[in-house]
Scaffold this motif. Structure first.
Motif, mmCIF file in Angstrom:
data_model
loop_
_atom_site.group_PDB
_atom_site.id
_atom_site.type_symbol
_atom_site.label_atom_id
_atom_site.label_comp_id
_atom_site.label_asym_id
_atom_site.label_seq_id
_atom_site.Cartn_x
_atom_site.Cartn_y
_atom_site.Cartn_z
ATOM 1 N N UNK A 153 -44.190 -27.155 119.429
ATOM 2 C CA UNK A 153 -43.301 -26.867 120.549
ATOM 3 C C UNK A 153 -44.073 -26.881 121.864
ATOM 4 N N UNK A 154 -45.276 -26.324 121.843
ATOM 5 C CA UNK A 154 -46.106 -26.317 123.047
ATOM 6 C C UNK A 154 -46.406 -27.752 123.500
ATOM 7 N N UNK A 155 -46.737 -28.603 122.554
ATOM 8 C CA UNK A 155 -47.111 -29.981 122.884
ATOM 9 C C UNK A 155 -45.905 -30.820 123.287
ATOM 10 N N UNK A 156 -44.829 -30.732 122.522
ATOM 11 C CA UNK A 156 -43.706 -31.648 122.698
ATOM 12 C C UNK A 156 -42.670 -31.177 123.719
ATOM 13 N N UNK A 157 -42.610 -29.871 123.961
ATOM 14 C CA UNK A 157 -41.568 -29.357 124.858
ATOM 15 C C UNK A 157 -42.153 -28.544 126.004
ATOM 16 N N UNK A 158 -42.878 -27.488 125.679
ATOM 17 C CA UNK A 158 -43.327 -26.555 126.710
ATOM 18 C C UNK A 158 -44.184 -27.244 127.765
ATOM 19 N N UNK A 159 -45.086 -28.108 127.335
ATOM 20 C CA UNK A 159 -46.006 -28.755 128.280
ATOM 21 C C UNK A 159 -45.294 -29.677 129.262
ATOM 22 N N UNK A 160 -44.072 -30.056 128.946
ATOM 23 C CA UNK A 160 -43.331 -30.988 129.797
ATOM 24 C C UNK A 160 -42.327 -30.291 130.719
ATOM 25 N N UNK A 161 -42.209 -28.990 130.592
ATOM 26 C CA UNK A 161 -41.224 -28.251 131.389
ATOM 27 C C UNK A 161 -41.798 -27.935 132.762
ATOM 28 N N UNK A 298 -41.834 -14.619 139.146
ATOM 29 C CA UNK A 298 -40.889 -14.119 138.138
ATOM 30 C C UNK A 298 -39.712 -15.086 137.973
ATOM 31 N N UNK A 299 -39.244 -15.648 139.086
ATOM 32 C CA UNK A 299 -38.144 -16.620 139.019
ATOM 33 C C UNK A 299 -38.566 -17.848 138.228
ATOM 34 N N UNK A 300 -39.751 -18.365 138.547
ATOM 35 C CA UNK A 300 -40.238 -19.568 137.875
ATOM 36 C C UNK A 300 -40.388 -19.320 136.376
ATOM 37 N N UNK A 301 -40.952 -18.161 136.010
ATOM 38 C CA UNK A 301 -41.127 -17.838 134.590
ATOM 39 C C UNK A 301 -39.780 -17.754 133.886
ATOM 40 N N UNK A 302 -38.799 -17.127 134.546
ATOM 41 C CA UNK A 302 -37.471 -16.985 133.956
ATOM 42 C C UNK A 302 -36.798 -18.341 133.769
ATOM 43 N N UNK A 303 -36.827 -19.156 134.803
ATOM 44 C CA UNK A 303 -36.195 -20.470 134.715
ATOM 45 C C UNK A 303 -36.909 -21.356 133.691
ATOM 46 N N UNK A 304 -38.218 -21.230 133.628
ATOM 47 C CA UNK A 304 -38.979 -22.022 132.661
ATOM 48 C C UNK A 304 -38.601 -21.635 131.231
ATOM 49 N N UNK A 305 -38.501 -20.331 130.981
ATOM 50 C CA UNK A 305 -38.114 -19.879 129.642
ATOM 51 C C UNK A 305 -36.709 -20.353 129.273
ATOM 52 N N UNK A 306 -35.808 -20.340 130.254
ATOM 53 C CA UNK A 306 -34.452 -20.834 129.994
ATOM 54 C C UNK A 306 -34.475 -22.319 129.624
ATOM 55 N N UNK A 307 -35.290 -23.081 130.350
ATOM 56 C CA UNK A 307 -35.387 -24.510 130.058
ATOM 57 C C UNK A 307 -36.004 -24.760 128.679
ATOM 58 N N UNK A 308 -37.021 -23.997 128.356
ATOM 59 C CA UNK A 308 -37.662 -24.149 127.044
ATOM 60 C C UNK A 308 -36.648 -23.867 125.941
ATOM 61 N N UNK A 309 -35.926 -22.762 126.085
ATOM 62 C CA UNK A 309 -34.941 -22.406 125.068
ATOM 63 C C UNK A 309 -33.887 -23.487 124.934
ATOM 64 N N UNK A 310 -33.417 -23.987 126.072
ATOM 65 C CA UNK A 310 -32.397 -25.033 126.045
ATOM 66 C C UNK A 310 -32.918 -26.297 125.377
ATOM 67 N N UNK A 311 -34.151 -26.680 125.687
ATOM 68 C CA UNK A 311 -34.728 -27.882 125.092
ATOM 69 C C UNK A 311 -34.952 -27.722 123.588
ATOM 70 N N UNK A 312 -35.395 -26.539 123.182
ATOM 71 C CA UNK A 312 -35.573 -26.294 121.743
ATOM 72 C C UNK A 312 -34.224 -26.372 121.038
ATOM 73 N N UNK A 313 -33.212 -25.742 121.625
ATOM 74 C CA UNK A 313 -31.873 -25.785 121.024
ATOM 75 C C UNK A 313 -31.390 -27.227 120.874
ATOM 76 N N UNK A 314 -31.561 -27.992 121.941
ATOM 77 C CA UNK A 314 -31.119 -29.391 121.920
ATOM 78 C C UNK A 314 -31.886 -30.193 120.877
ATOM 79 N N UNK A 315 -33.192 -29.947 120.806
ATOM 80 C CA UNK A 315 -34.034 -30.669 119.847
ATOM 81 C C UNK A 315 -33.631 -30.349 118.408
ATOM 82 N N UNK A 316 -33.378 -29.071 118.131
ATOM 83 C CA UNK A 316 -32.983 -28.683 116.780
ATOM 84 C C UNK A 316 -31.621 -29.277 116.429
ATOM 85 N N UNK A 317 -30.707 -29.292 117.387
ATOM 86 C CA UNK A 317 -29.400 -29.890 117.128
ATOM 87 C C UNK A 317 -29.555 -31.374 116.782
ATOM 88 N N UNK A 318 -30.456 -32.066 117.468
ATOM 89 C CA UNK A 318 -30.706 -33.480 117.183
ATOM 90 C C UNK A 318 -31.240 -33.645 115.757
#
Length: 330
Positions: A153-161, A298-318
């Protein structure tokens, strides 16, 4: 009470978690007679009922730790949510194997050692494994799986957010209530205990004891040192320091006086149901709004976590859409 269970919303937490089920779920883990040996098959790989039951207990305990009790009518929803999380993790783990992710054995051993140490002794650790019908080998396998998933997840998603300045600025502008800072005081106190059962003579003795301390403060002695020596509150060990608090956190009589003091001002004797207090305010902060630059990390961390969660959800659905999945929950 309505619980918002979003599919895979807890995957991020699960990625970072070690196998802590033996720590918190041992007492509750039970074998269900007649239950199937496995609850799902994901691309030919089974998810055992044993692992599922342990995960279910852990999930419920996480919610309870946040003060969330699960109504009976949502129990089936919770069971489905947990199974979906496990399926999601299995799908990602299968991808880690395809992509050649390797897990450092030394890291796995270190994490296993940390889990063992939380039990205090080897016998307690083994007893926990026995109650879970789990072997140390299986525990180690789960650490490997979770570590591999975390790396993937760190390599494929988190590093690109990325979160742009414009996104942070927009969030700040659109959510002003998030950045309001209420009035607060940072205070110390000295408590001489008393209660409503004390007769007037005993109460007066407590007041006089505190009055002597107040005179010593007025003569220049340090409030914190006197609190350490004389206060009958657990905060005495910290010089009577209560930290910062807003309105509504303390009993009214105490709060009314504390919020009426200026910085470095010491109160007269204050009576509450706990006894008699001297209060010193170290800082009195008026209501304010956190400025954008202070809030930005704090805003950046929050938005980043939201994006990570959304990307993981989308990836798992795929992955689900491409997978062969059978489930056997009753």
């Amino acid at each position: 009470m309505t619980l918002n269970y979003k599919r895979y919303a807890a995957v991020i937490l699960a990625l970072a978690a070690l196998l802590t089920m033996p720590l918190s779920a041992v007492a509750e883990q039970k074998e269900n007679a007649g239950s199937p040996a496995h609850v799902a098959i994901v691309n030919g790989k089974t998810i055992s009922n044993q692992d599922y039951q342990a995960e279910l207990v852990l999930y419920k305990q996480r919610l309870q730790a946040q003060g969330m009790q699960i109504p009976e009518n949502l129990q089936d929803q919770v069971r489905t949510e947990v199974l979906n999380q496990m399926i999601g993790r299995e799908l990602i783990f299968q991808q880690t194997q395809k992509s050649g992710i390797e897990v450092d054995s030394a890291q796995v051993d270190s994490e296993l050692t940390a889990i063992k140490e939380r039990f205090g002794d080897p016998e307690a650790f083994q007893a926990a494994l026995d109650k879970m019908n789990m072997t140390e080998g299986r525990l180690k396998d789960q650490i490997v799986e979770r570590t591999a998933i975390r790396s993937f997840i760190e390599k494929e998603i988190v590093s690109k957010i990325q979160v742009s300045d414009e996104e942070a600025n927009t969030f700040y502008k659109d959510n002003p209530n998030y950045f309001k800072r209420p009035e607060e005081v940072h205070a110390q106190h000295i408590l001489i205990k008393s209660n409503k059962e004390d007769d007037e003579k005993k109460k007066e003795a407590s007041r006089q004891e505190l009055m002597k301390i107040k005179k010593r403060i007025a003569a220049g002695e340090d409030f914190g040192e006197l609190a350490k020596a004389h206060s009958q509150c657990p905060s005495a060990q910290n010089g009577g320091d209560l930290g910062s608090f807003g309105r509504g956190k303390m009993v009214p009589a105490f709060e009314d006086v504390a919020f009426g003091l200026k910085a470095n001002e010491v109160s007269d004797i204050v009576e509450t149901q706990f006894g008699y207090h001297l209060i010193k305010v170290l800082e009195h902060r008026q209501p304010s709004t956190v400025d954008l630059e202070e809030a930005r990390p704090r805003i950046v961390a929050n938005l980043r976590n939201q994006k990570i969660q959304s990307e993981v959800n989308t990836y798992v659905e795929k992955l689900r859409g491409e997978a062969k999945i059978e489930t056997f929950l009753k």
